[in-house]
Design a protein around this motif. Structure first.
Motif, PDB file in Angstrom:
ATOM      1  N   ALA A  40       0.821  -1.208   0.000  1.00 37.13           N
ATOM      2  CA  ALA A  40       0.000   0.000   0.000  1.00 37.13           C
ATOM      3  C   ALA A  40       0.856   1.260   0.000  1.00 37.13           C
ATOM      4  CB  ALA A  40      -0.934  -0.005   1.215  1.00 37.13           C
ATOM      5  N   ALA A  41       1.950   1.229   0.761  1.00 33.83           N
ATOM      6  CA  ALA A  41       2.845   2.393   0.795  1.00 33.83           C
ATOM      7  C   ALA A  41       3.449   2.653  -0.575  1.00 33.83           C
ATOM      8  CB  ALA A  41       3.936   2.173   1.836  1.00 33.83           C
ATOM      9  N   ALA A  42       3.864   1.594  -1.263  1.00 31.16           N
ATOM     10  CA  ALA A  42       4.452   1.760  -2.591  1.00 31.16           C
ATOM     11  C   ALA A  42       3.415   2.261  -3.598  1.00 31.16           C
ATOM     12  CB  ALA A  42       5.043   0.429  -3.064  1.00 31.16           C
ATOM     13  N   PRO A 102       1.554 -13.557   0.708  1.00 28.35           N
ATOM     14  CA  PRO A 102       0.992 -12.345   1.328  1.00 28.35           C
ATOM     15  C   PRO A 102       0.994 -11.136   0.394  1.00 28.35           C
ATOM     16  CG  PRO A 102       2.455 -13.470   2.856  1.00 28.35           C
ATOM     17  CD  PRO A 102       2.630 -14.147   1.536  1.00 28.35           C
ATOM     18  N   GLY A 103       2.108 -10.889  -0.268  1.00 29.36           N
ATOM     19  CA  GLY A 103       2.164  -9.754  -1.196  1.00 29.36           C
ATOM     20  C   GLY A 103       1.258  -9.943  -2.389  1.00 29.36           C
ATOM     21  N   TRP A 104       1.217 -11.183  -2.920  1.00 25.64           N
ATOM     22  CA  TRP A 104       0.394 -11.460  -4.098  1.00 25.64           C
ATOM     23  C   TRP A 104      -1.091 -11.298  -3.786  1.00 25.64           C
ATOM     24  CZ3 TRP A 104       1.045 -11.438  -9.027  1.00 25.64           C
ATOM     25  CH2 TRP A 104       0.090 -12.010  -9.865  1.00 25.64           C
ATOM     26  N   ASP A 105      -1.525 -11.824  -2.657  1.00 27.33           N
ATOM     27  CA  ASP A 105      -2.937 -11.702  -2.281  1.00 27.33           C
ATOM     28  C   ASP A 105      -3.322 -10.234  -2.116  1.00 27.33           C
ATOM     29  OD1 ASP A 105      -3.124 -14.430  -2.326  1.00 27.33           O
ATOM     30  OD2 ASP A 105      -2.924 -14.684  -0.145  1.00 27.33           O
ATOM     31  N   ALA A 106      -2.421  -9.446  -1.519  1.00 27.77           N
ATOM     32  CA  ALA A 106      -2.703  -8.019  -1.344  1.00 27.77           C
ATOM     33  C   ALA A 106      -2.786  -7.314  -2.690  1.00 27.77           C
ATOM     34  CB  ALA A 106      -1.625  -7.382  -0.475  1.00 27.77           C
ATOM     35  N   LEU A 107      -1.923  -7.686  -3.625  1.00 26.34           N
ATOM     36  CA  LEU A 107      -1.946  -7.046  -4.940  1.00 26.34           C
ATOM     37  C   LEU A 107      -3.232  -7.386  -5.690  1.00 26.34           C
ATOM     38  CD1 LEU A 107      -0.480  -5.335  -7.031  1.00 26.34           C
ATOM     39  CD2 LEU A 107       0.681  -7.420  -7.824  1.00 26.34           C
ATOM     40  N   ARG A 108      -3.643  -8.624  -5.608  1.00 27.78           N
ATOM     41  CA  ARG A 108      -4.898  -8.996  -6.283  1.00 27.78           C
ATOM     42  C   ARG A 108      -6.091  -8.249  -5.678  1.00 27.78           C
ATOM     43  NH1 ARG A 108      -5.861 -15.202  -6.282  1.00 27.78           N
ATOM     44  NH2 ARG A 108      -5.318 -14.851  -4.103  1.00 27.78           N
ATOM     45  N   ARG A 109      -6.103  -8.130  -4.348  1.00 23.35           N
ATOM     46  CA  ARG A 109      -7.209  -7.409  -3.694  1.00 23.35           C
ATOM     47  C   ARG A 109      -7.220  -5.950  -4.129  1.00 23.35           C
ATOM     48  NH1 ARG A 109      -5.483 -10.419   0.857  1.00 23.35           N
ATOM     49  NH2 ARG A 109      -4.468  -8.562   1.734  1.00 23.35           N
ATOM     50  N   TRP A 110      -6.032  -5.351  -4.250  1.00 27.72           N
ATOM     51  CA  TRP A 110      -5.960  -3.948  -4.687  1.00 27.72           C
ATOM     52  C   TRP A 110      -6.524  -3.806  -6.096  1.00 27.72           C
ATOM     53  CZ3 TRP A 110      -3.130  -2.203  -8.914  1.00 27.72           C
ATOM     54  CH2 TRP A 110      -3.123  -0.817  -9.101  1.00 27.72           C
ATOM     55  N   ARG A 111      -6.121  -4.699  -7.001  1.00 27.10           N
ATOM     56  CA  ARG A 111      -6.619  -4.589  -8.371  1.00 27.10           C
ATOM     57  C   ARG A 111      -8.134  -4.776  -8.418  1.00 27.10           C
ATOM     58  NH1 ARG A 111      -4.846  -8.474 -13.379  1.00 27.10           N
ATOM     59  NH2 ARG A 111      -5.951 -10.003 -12.081  1.00 27.10           N
TER      60      ARG A 111
END
Length: 516
Positions: A316-318, A343-352
């Protein structure tokens, strides 16, 4: 390219260059690519060395070559460049070829490796291999055809294999330590490498001042295939290659240079997106994003954003810092493993999903093909693209080594396509030297030192332009849709400090569709 002096005796010949005993040939056939003395520091950096003039003498029916080597600390790591160790290498040519080395530490050293390494030619792929173990037992296997993620041979006292295109058997006997073999094609090196101190033992390890490491390699050749050398299937675990269209579009891109005072590049119609990395060090994120916006606008391309973050907060910061960038792709990689973790991948998918932004998501590794090869079981299968990088100077910087890497790049690309199983592959950054140390055991030496280590003078040469053009062709294989070379600006850039295109820059612009 400088031709190494060759010493011949009987059926044997060896080439001596930069302290290396290279291209060991028997009756004209190459049986070993090279035997080297190497010293790796605690972070697996190769310590510099200088070789004295070899001396050649006779002892009965044998020819003896003496080769002194001095290993120093590394000025590129802000060290003093003084002697760290000395090595006395002897090559004996008679009915066999024996390379012996005594390496003496001039000070206490903390190392990942100190000793002899043997490089076997890549033409051995698929050849049968018999491993002799220290307890007298043997194991039959093959030199891998597909690039092996882990060591194909361990606990080695001897190796026996047929010479490519010949009917003779090479036997290599090792002494002074237990050896093991890795597949250096993972880093686009044109070799399999047999080295000592197994990686299962703790590292780094200490070598006391005055302590000597003595090792030798004895190579013999028999005129017939060794009895019991088995005939095995080339590859017991074939890989499925996903669908790929040989006519698919292949784009050529570059990376952001991060050099705020450098002249901007000219427009690049038809170029791929500008690759931008936001690394784990957040202190420079705003500067990186701001410079990337200027370079992308000058080139007329969107951004391929690669974020190094361990979790949703880091991601999120990036994304907040990169809010003003026009995104063509976005990927996330863990700061420790350098691959895409859950963890990073799941967060990226949720953001998209939340933003409803139809931008392709990139998974894989920001490091070498090695890391993709070793962690493919963790690769997200819902990725839109799979990425890895290439660094031909990972292990050596000599011209022959860099040239040979070109022949390995199609192999690496094809294996990456197979691992991706139908997901398109993007390669890059492709840089001569590494951008960061993926195998360090100590904290980063700092961005200034890393940037200096990442730059090699060859980048500014005409050779870089030739190498780049051939690298583009080497990686243009079905299933690979894009590659990223060099940086837009700065010492590794397409544009020099005077605003003119470098030789690499001229070649890069010629490779764009708009130049056709």
């Amino acid at each position: 390219m400088v031709t190494a002096p060759v010493v011949e005796h009987g059926l044997w010949s060896v080439a001596l260059s930069l302290g290396e005993v290279g291209h060991l040939r028997h009756d004209g056939r190459e049986v070993l690519r090279a035997v080297r003395v190497v010293a790796r520091d605690r972070d697996w950096n190769t310590l510099p060395h200088t070789a004295g003039d070899p001396t050649v003498s006779r002892e009965g029916e044998a020819v003896i070559i003496a080769l002194p080597i001095t290993i120093t600390t590394d000025p590129e790591l802000d060290e003093d460049g003084s002697a760290a160790a000395t090595a006395e290498v002897e090559v004996r040519l008679d009915d066999a070829c024996t390379v012996s080395a005594t390496i003496t530490a001039e000070r206490e050293l903390l190392v990942g490796r100190l000793g002899i390494v043997v490089l076997h030619p890549p033409a051995l792929a698929g050849s049968t291999l018999v491993i002799g173990h220290p307890d007298g037992t043997t194991t039959a296997t093959v030199f891998p055809v597909h690039i092996a993620p882990h060591q194909p041979a361990r606990d080695i006292a001897t190796l026996a294999y047929p010479v490519p295109s010949g009917t003779v058997t090479v036997t290599v006997a090792f002494s002074g330590d237990v050896f093991e073999t890795e597949d250096q094609r993972n880093w686009t090196d044109a070799s399999y490498k047999t080295y000592s101190r197994p990686l299962s033992l703790p590292f780094p390890y200490r070598v006391a001042a005055g302590e000597a490491v003595t090792q030798s390699v004895r190579v013999t050749v028999t005129s017939e295939l060794q009895a019991g050398l088995p005939s095995l299937a080339i590859d017991s675990v074939p890989r499925a290659v996903g669908p790929a269209d040989a006519a698919e579009v292949f784009t050529v891109g570059t990376s952001s240079g991060r050099h705020v005072d450098s002249p901007l590049p000219p427009p690049a119609p038809g170029a791929g997106p500008l690759l931008v990395e936001l690394t784990a060090d957040r202190s420079s994120w705003k500067e990186i994003a701001g410079r990337a916006a200027l370079e992308a606008d000058a080139l007329g391309v969107p951004v391929d954003l690669r974020i190094v973050a361990a979790d949703a907060d880091g991601l999120a910061a990036a994304l907040t810092v990169a809010r003003g960038l026009e995104l063509a792709r976005i990927g996330v990689f863990d700061p420790v493993t350098h691959v895409t973790e859950a963890p990073g991948w799941d967060a990226l998918r949720r953001w998209r999903d939340a933003q409803r932004v139809p931008v392709p998501l990139v998974a894989g590794t920001r490091a070498h093909f090695t890391e993709l090869n070793r962690t493919v079981e963790r690769l997200p299968r819902d990725a839109d693209l799979v990425a890895f990088s290439i660094t031909p100077m990972m292990h050596a910087t000599d011209p022959e080594h860099v040239e040979e890497s070109l022949a390995m790049q199609p192999l690496v690309a094809r294996d990456a396509v197979a691992l991706a199983s139908g997901i398109p592959v993007v390669v890059g950054p492709v840089t001569f030297r590494r951008r960061f140390n993926a195998v360090a055991t100590s904290p980063s030496p700092g961005s200034v030192v890393e940037a200096r280590r990442a730059t090699d003078p060859v980048v500014a040469s005409e050779y870089a332009a030739s190498w780049f053009a051939r690298s583009v062709e080497a990686l243009r294989v079905p299933g690979v849709i894009a590659g990223t070379w060099f940086e837009a600006t700065g010492p590794r850039g397409l544009v020099g400090a005077d605003g003119a295109l470098t030789p690499a820059g001229r070649a890069w612009y010629r490779a764009l569709p708009s130049s056709a």
